[in-house]
Design an enzyme around this catalytic site. Structure first.
Site, mmCIF file in Angstrom:
data_model
loop_
_atom_site.group_PDB
_atom_site.id
_atom_site.type_symbol
_atom_site.label_atom_id
_atom_site.label_comp_id
_atom_site.label_asym_id
_atom_site.label_seq_id
_atom_site.Cartn_x
_atom_site.Cartn_y
_atom_site.Cartn_z
ATOM 1 N N GLU A 118 0.825 -1.212 0.000
ATOM 2 C CA GLU A 118 0.000 0.000 0.000
ATOM 3 C C GLU A 118 0.865 1.272 0.000
ATOM 4 O O GLU A 118 0.403 2.344 0.382
ATOM 5 C CB GLU A 118 -0.947 0.020 1.219
ATOM 6 C CG GLU A 118 -1.869 -1.166 1.349
ATOM 7 C CD GLU A 118 -2.912 -1.292 0.229
ATOM 8 O OE1 GLU A 118 -2.929 -0.443 -0.691
ATOM 9 O OE2 GLU A 118 -3.700 -2.259 0.285
ATOM 10 N N HIS A 141 -2.494 2.014 8.336
ATOM 11 C CA HIS A 141 -3.623 1.272 7.771
ATOM 12 C C HIS A 141 -3.812 -0.009 8.566
ATOM 13 O O HIS A 141 -2.839 -0.690 8.883
ATOM 14 C CB HIS A 141 -3.347 0.937 6.300
ATOM 15 C CG HIS A 141 -4.266 -0.110 5.739
ATOM 16 N ND1 HIS A 141 -5.621 0.081 5.631
ATOM 17 C CD2 HIS A 141 -4.029 -1.357 5.265
ATOM 18 C CE1 HIS A 141 -6.173 -1.008 5.112
ATOM 19 N NE2 HIS A 141 -5.233 -1.903 4.891
ATOM 20 N N HIS A 143 -7.166 -3.161 9.924
ATOM 21 C CA HIS A 143 -8.441 -3.818 9.637
ATOM 22 C C HIS A 143 -9.287 -3.934 10.908
ATOM 23 O O HIS A 143 -9.465 -5.040 11.435
ATOM 24 C CB HIS A 143 -8.169 -5.216 9.061
ATOM 25 C CG HIS A 143 -7.314 -5.239 7.832
ATOM 26 N ND1 HIS A 143 -6.656 -6.369 7.383
ATOM 27 C CD2 HIS A 143 -7.029 -4.263 6.926
ATOM 28 C CE1 HIS A 143 -5.996 -6.097 6.267
ATOM 29 N NE2 HIS A 143 -6.195 -4.820 5.966
ATOM 30 N N GLU A 171 -16.523 11.206 23.134
ATOM 31 C CA GLU A 171 -15.165 11.397 22.629
ATOM 32 C C GLU A 171 -15.076 11.599 21.111
ATOM 33 O O GLU A 171 -14.167 12.267 20.626
ATOM 34 C CB GLU A 171 -14.439 10.086 22.942
ATOM 35 C CG GLU A 171 -13.105 10.169 23.542
ATOM 36 C CD GLU A 171 -12.518 8.760 23.625
ATOM 37 O OE1 GLU A 171 -13.279 7.770 23.757
ATOM 38 O OE2 GLU A 171 -11.301 8.678 23.534
ATOM 39 N N HIS A 212 -12.941 -3.552 3.992
ATOM 40 C CA HIS A 212 -11.498 -3.799 4.058
ATOM 41 C C HIS A 212 -10.861 -3.231 5.340
ATOM 42 O O HIS A 212 -10.279 -3.990 6.095
ATOM 43 C CB HIS A 212 -10.816 -3.209 2.813
ATOM 44 C CG HIS A 212 -9.329 -3.418 2.787
ATOM 45 N ND1 HIS A 212 -8.618 -3.616 1.634
ATOM 46 C CD2 HIS A 212 -8.401 -3.458 3.775
ATOM 47 C CE1 HIS A 212 -7.341 -3.783 1.919
ATOM 48 N NE2 HIS A 212 -7.185 -3.686 3.216
HETATM 49 O O1 2HA Z 1 -1.306 -6.532 3.145
HETATM 50 O O2 2HA Z 1 -3.560 -4.688 4.644
HETATM 51 O O3 2HA Z 1 -4.317 -3.673 2.307
HETATM 52 C C1 2HA Z 1 -1.542 -5.476 3.899
HETATM 53 C C2 2HA Z 1 -2.875 -4.912 3.701
HETATM 54 C C3 2HA Z 1 -3.313 -4.617 2.331
HETATM 55 ZN ZN ZN Z 2 -5.459 -3.875 4.262
#
Ligand code: 2HA
Ligand code: ZN
Length: 282
Positions: A118, A141, A143, A171, A212
């Site tokens: 990414e 980033h 999940h 908050e 995602h």
């Molecule tokens: O592989 O989270 O979006 C890492 C990730 C891809």
């Molecule tokens: Zn990801």
């Protein structure tokens, strides 16, 4: 110059701790997630092992606007579970080369790794955040489960989603007064998702990737991690409310939101501050 090694720097220590925090929260299974940390020349210069180019890796987008900048970045395919014990393999320090189409690896990735898949979304986000925030340093980033779940059940509309998240706890509006940006579902790892994310980052520091995960940007590891913790906590409360039957009979009202913004001296997104009640739907 000291003989101090970069692996013992506070920057690598922060990266080890934050990737472990993301892993232990359950937000980065397997090789999920990526973090990039912009470092200044004055921060990396004192170390004995950051001054030589170990190898060069091409990138297939134009990062010439930030040529010369340094980034400590997690490696593609690497597991956040492992970074704490293996930072020199699973992360790397890179400098964006002059032409903007490759990076010089100065430290780390010592068993052949490369920057995160990414990387386009990270660097494009750094570029756009640097335009609006001179202290911008971090892109993260991950999940987070409950926020991802909401992207299946709540309309992918920034106002609707933001207002629910703001109303789940006092908050939220204080921590992300500009709200949550949302892009359409897109293929990860592409320049297209990078461009869409970075475009949203002109206005937001949190951008939802539906079905995602989330992208966050900020001035420090703590602040950026805190954005994700806060939005995910709001999403967890929403999930819990849904599991209790999903019917709101009390809520944080729009007037309550306004009062919070006055109390904390912040400016909320003017497009989101007034809208439907969670109780009446009107
Ligand atoms: O592989 O989270 O979006 C890492 C990730 C891809
Ligand atoms: Zn990801």
């Amino acid at each position: 110059m000291t003989q101090e090694k970069f692996i013992n720097s506070p920057y690598v220590e922060q990266m080890r701790k934050i990737t472990n925090g993301l892993y232990t929260h359950g937000w980065d299974e397997r090789n999920g997630g990526n973090v990039s940390y912009q470092l200044l020349e004055s921060e990396i210069k004192p170390y004995a092992d950051t001054g030589k180019v170990l190898r060069n890796e091409s990138i297939d987008f134009d990062a010439s606007e930030i040529a010369g900048q340094y980034y400590l970045v997690t490696g593609t395919g690497r597991y956040f579970k492992n970074v704490i014990d293996n930072p020199e393999g699973d992360t790397g320090l890179v400098q964006i080369a002059k032409d903007g189409h490759s990076v010089d690896i100065l430290w780390g990735y010592n068993d052949g790794a490369q920057p995160t898949s990414e990387f386009p979304a990270h660097l494009m986000t750094h570029i756009n955040r640097q335009h609006v925030d001179s202290n911008q340093r971090i892109v993260m980033h991950c999940h987070p489960t409950n926020l991802i779940a909401m992207s299946f059940t709540v309309p992918l509309d920034e106002k609707t989603m933001t207002r629910i998240l703001w109303k789940m706890q006092a908050e939220s509006v204080v921590v992300f007064p500009e709200g949550l940006g949302i892009i359409p579902y897109m293929t990860p790892g592409t320049n297209q998702i990078g461009e869409a994310t970075a475009d949203k980052m002109k206005e937001f520091r949190l951008v939802l990737w539906p079905q995602h995960g989330v992208f966050a940007a900020g001035d420090s590891m703590d602040e950026t991690f805190g954005l994700i913790e806060t939005v995910e906590k709001a999403a967890l409360i929403y999930t819990t409310v849904q599991s209790q039957g999903g019917k709101f009979i009390q809520e944080i009202s729009d007037a309550d939101l306004e009062n919070l913004t006055h109390r904390f001296g912040i400016k909320p997104n003017p497009n989101f501050i007034m809208g439907k009640s969670l109780i009446s739907g009107k």
